[in-house]
Design a protein around this motif. Structure first.
Motif, PDB file in Angstrom:
ATOM      1  N   ASN A  82      -1.448   2.548   6.327  1.00 61.87           N
ATOM      2  CA  ASN A  82      -1.655   2.993   4.959  1.00 61.87           C
ATOM      3  C   ASN A  82      -0.806   4.221   4.694  1.00 61.87           C
ATOM      4  O   ASN A  82      -0.500   4.998   5.598  1.00 61.87           O
ATOM      5  CB  ASN A  82      -3.134   3.208   4.614  1.00 61.87           C
ATOM      6  N   PHE A  83      -0.376   4.322   3.452  1.00 59.12           N
ATOM      7  CA  PHE A  83       0.556   5.370   3.063  1.00 59.12           C
ATOM      8  C   PHE A  83       0.410   5.629   1.569  1.00 59.12           C
ATOM      9  O   PHE A  83      -0.163   4.828   0.831  1.00 59.12           O
ATOM     10  CB  PHE A  83       1.995   4.958   3.393  1.00 59.12           C
ATOM     11  N   ALA A  84       0.943   6.761   1.145  1.00 64.04           N
ATOM     12  CA  ALA A  84       0.906   7.132  -0.270  1.00 64.04           C
ATOM     13  C   ALA A  84       2.277   6.941  -0.892  1.00 64.04           C
ATOM     14  O   ALA A  84       3.302   7.158  -0.250  1.00 64.04           O
ATOM     15  CB  ALA A  84       0.475   8.579  -0.425  1.00 64.04           C
ATOM     16  N   ASP A  85       2.262   6.543  -2.142  1.00 62.58           N
ATOM     17  CA  ASP A  85       3.462   6.445  -2.973  1.00 62.58           C
ATOM     18  C   ASP A  85       3.094   7.179  -4.256  1.00 62.58           C
ATOM     19  O   ASP A  85       2.560   6.575  -5.184  1.00 62.58           O
ATOM     20  CB  ASP A  85       3.795   4.981  -3.232  1.00 62.58           C
ATOM     21  N   GLY A  86       3.300   8.489  -4.260  1.00 63.41           N
ATOM     22  CA  GLY A  86       2.830   9.286  -5.399  1.00 63.41           C
ATOM     23  C   GLY A  86       1.316   9.172  -5.465  1.00 63.41           C
ATOM     24  O   GLY A  86       0.636   9.390  -4.463  1.00 63.41           O
ATOM     25  N   PRO A  87       0.773   8.765  -6.603  1.00 61.95           N
ATOM     26  CA  PRO A  87      -0.682   8.662  -6.733  1.00 61.95           C
ATOM     27  C   PRO A  87      -1.257   7.375  -6.139  1.00 61.95           C
ATOM     28  O   PRO A  87      -2.459   7.191  -6.094  1.00 61.95           O
ATOM     29  CB  PRO A  87      -0.907   8.685  -8.245  1.00 61.95           C
ATOM     30  N   HIS A  88      -0.394   6.479  -5.701  1.00 62.54           N
ATOM     31  CA  HIS A  88      -0.832   5.165  -5.218  1.00 62.54           C
ATOM     32  C   HIS A  88      -1.020   5.179  -3.707  1.00 62.54           C
ATOM     33  O   HIS A  88      -0.121   5.578  -2.975  1.00 62.54           O
ATOM     34  CB  HIS A  88       0.195   4.089  -5.569  1.00 62.54           C
ATOM     35  N   TYR A  89      -2.180   4.736  -3.260  1.00 65.84           N
ATOM     36  CA  TYR A  89      -2.416   4.553  -1.827  1.00 65.84           C
ATOM     37  C   TYR A  89      -2.384   3.063  -1.545  1.00 65.84           C
ATOM     38  O   TYR A  89      -3.007   2.276  -2.253  1.00 65.84           O
ATOM     39  CB  TYR A  89      -3.760   5.157  -1.402  1.00 65.84           C
ATOM     40  N   THR A  90      -1.637   2.687  -0.513  1.00 69.82           N
ATOM     41  CA  THR A  90      -1.471   1.279  -0.165  1.00 69.82           C
ATOM     42  C   THR A  90      -1.847   1.089   1.290  1.00 69.82           C
ATOM     43  O   THR A  90      -1.510   1.919   2.136  1.00 69.82           O
ATOM     44  CB  THR A  90      -0.017   0.836  -0.401  1.00 69.82           C
ATOM     45  N   LEU A  91      -2.534   0.003   1.574  1.00 69.07           N
ATOM     46  CA  LEU A  91      -2.882  -0.380   2.937  1.00 69.07           C
ATOM     47  C   LEU A  91      -2.395  -1.805   3.143  1.00 69.07           C
ATOM     48  O   LEU A  91      -2.606  -2.666   2.281  1.00 69.07           O
ATOM     49  CB  LEU A  91      -4.388  -0.313   3.164  1.00 69.07           C
ATOM     50  N   ILE A  92      -1.740  -2.033   4.261  1.00 67.63           N
ATOM     51  CA  ILE A  92      -1.322  -3.371   4.673  1.00 67.63           C
ATOM     52  C   ILE A  92      -1.948  -3.602   6.036  1.00 67.63           C
ATOM     53  O   ILE A  92      -1.816  -2.771   6.937  1.00 67.63           O
ATOM     54  CB  ILE A  92       0.210  -3.480   4.765  1.00 67.63           C
ATOM     55  N   ALA A  93      -2.662  -4.715   6.182  1.00 63.19           N
ATOM     56  CA  ALA A  93      -3.319  -5.024   7.454  1.00 63.19           C
ATOM     57  C   ALA A  93      -2.969  -6.441   7.886  1.00 63.19           C
ATOM     58  O   ALA A  93      -2.894  -7.354   7.063  1.00 63.19           O
ATOM     59  CB  ALA A  93      -4.832  -4.875   7.329  1.00 63.19           C
ATOM     60  N   PHE A  94      -2.759  -6.599   9.184  1.00 64.25           N
ATOM     61  CA  PHE A  94      -2.474  -7.906   9.776  1.00 64.25           C
ATOM     62  C   PHE A  94      -3.706  -8.386  10.532  1.00 64.25           C
ATOM     63  O   PHE A  94      -4.279  -7.642  11.337  1.00 64.25           O
ATOM     64  CB  PHE A  94      -1.291  -7.823  10.744  1.00 64.25           C
ATOM     65  N   TRP A  95      -4.106  -9.616  10.263  1.00 65.56           N
ATOM     66  CA  TRP A  95      -5.239 -10.264  10.932  1.00 65.56           C
ATOM     67  C   TRP A  95      -4.751 -11.541  11.590  1.00 65.56           C
ATOM     68  O   TRP A  95      -3.839 -12.207  11.094  1.00 65.56           O
ATOM     69  CB  TRP A  95      -6.323 -10.612   9.907  1.00 65.56           C
ATOM     70  N   ARG A  96      -5.406 -11.923  12.694  1.00 64.27           N
ATOM     71  CA  ARG A  96      -5.047 -13.191  13.355  1.00 64.27           C
ATOM     72  C   ARG A  96      -5.277 -14.371  12.422  1.00 64.27           C
ATOM     73  O   ARG A  96      -4.462 -15.272  12.341  1.00 64.27           O
ATOM     74  CB  ARG A  96      -5.878 -13.389  14.640  1.00 64.27           C
TER      75      ARG A  96
END
Length: 180
Positions: A82-96
């Protein structure tokens, strides 16, 4: 290699319409299947949110720590960023598998956190999407000793026999530094 792009690339990027750069913290977490590369993911989760209230922001992140503890042992969980892009927080998750992601989503702890998020109105905006991986491709290693490209299912270069250390699964590959 870990670090920002070189200064000349950053300078060139900032001249492109729509490109923004922010100093940011990137959180990464490996789960029980974290030794696997992204080619083993059957599902990808994308979460996005923005915050408008500092107290809500702080409360949200304290609650997230509890869910991160659960992810550390969640069956089928590979890794998240997860990371911030200005006011936007984004999470990318990988699942089996999609089923693994749904199982975690349906857990009493996650459901309680979601209810609390709605009750406390932590987010200003929120988006969640789960995609099943449609056409996975094998990850490739570009041998540093010869010109051969080898599938990540191999532990040695198929051209020269050089050992191919997997940055996901080999204990010999140095980990990135983390905040302590």
């Amino acid at each position: 290699m870990t670090g920002p792009p070189p200064p000349q690339a950053i300078e060139a990027m900032t001249t492109i319409e729509g490109v923004r750069m922010f100093p940011a913290t990137i959180n990464a977490q490996a789960g029980p299947d974290g030794l696997l590369g992204p080619e083993s993911a059957g599902a990808i989760l994308l979460l996005q949110g923005t915050f408008a209230d500092m107290d809500g922001f702080d409360e949200f992140w304290v609650k997230v720590v509890e869910l991160m503890r659960l992810l550390a042992t969640a069956p089928g969980f590979m890794r998240r960023y997860n990371f911030a892009d200005g006011p936007h927080y984004t999470l990318i998750a990988f699942w089996r598998t999609v089923e693994d992601a749904h199982r975690f989503f349906a857990s009493p702890e996650h459901q309680a956190a979601m209810r609390l998020s709605f009750e406390r109105r932590w987010n200003y905006t929120h988006f969640a999407g789960l995609w099943q991986v449609d056409s996975p491709h094998q990850r490739l290693f570009f041998c540093q000793s010869c010109d051969v490209v080898t599938a990540s299912t191999e532990s040695r270069c198929t051209g020269c026999g050089e050992a191919l250390l997997d940055p996901y699964g080999d204990a010999d590959v140095p980990a990135a530094h983390s905040l302590s």
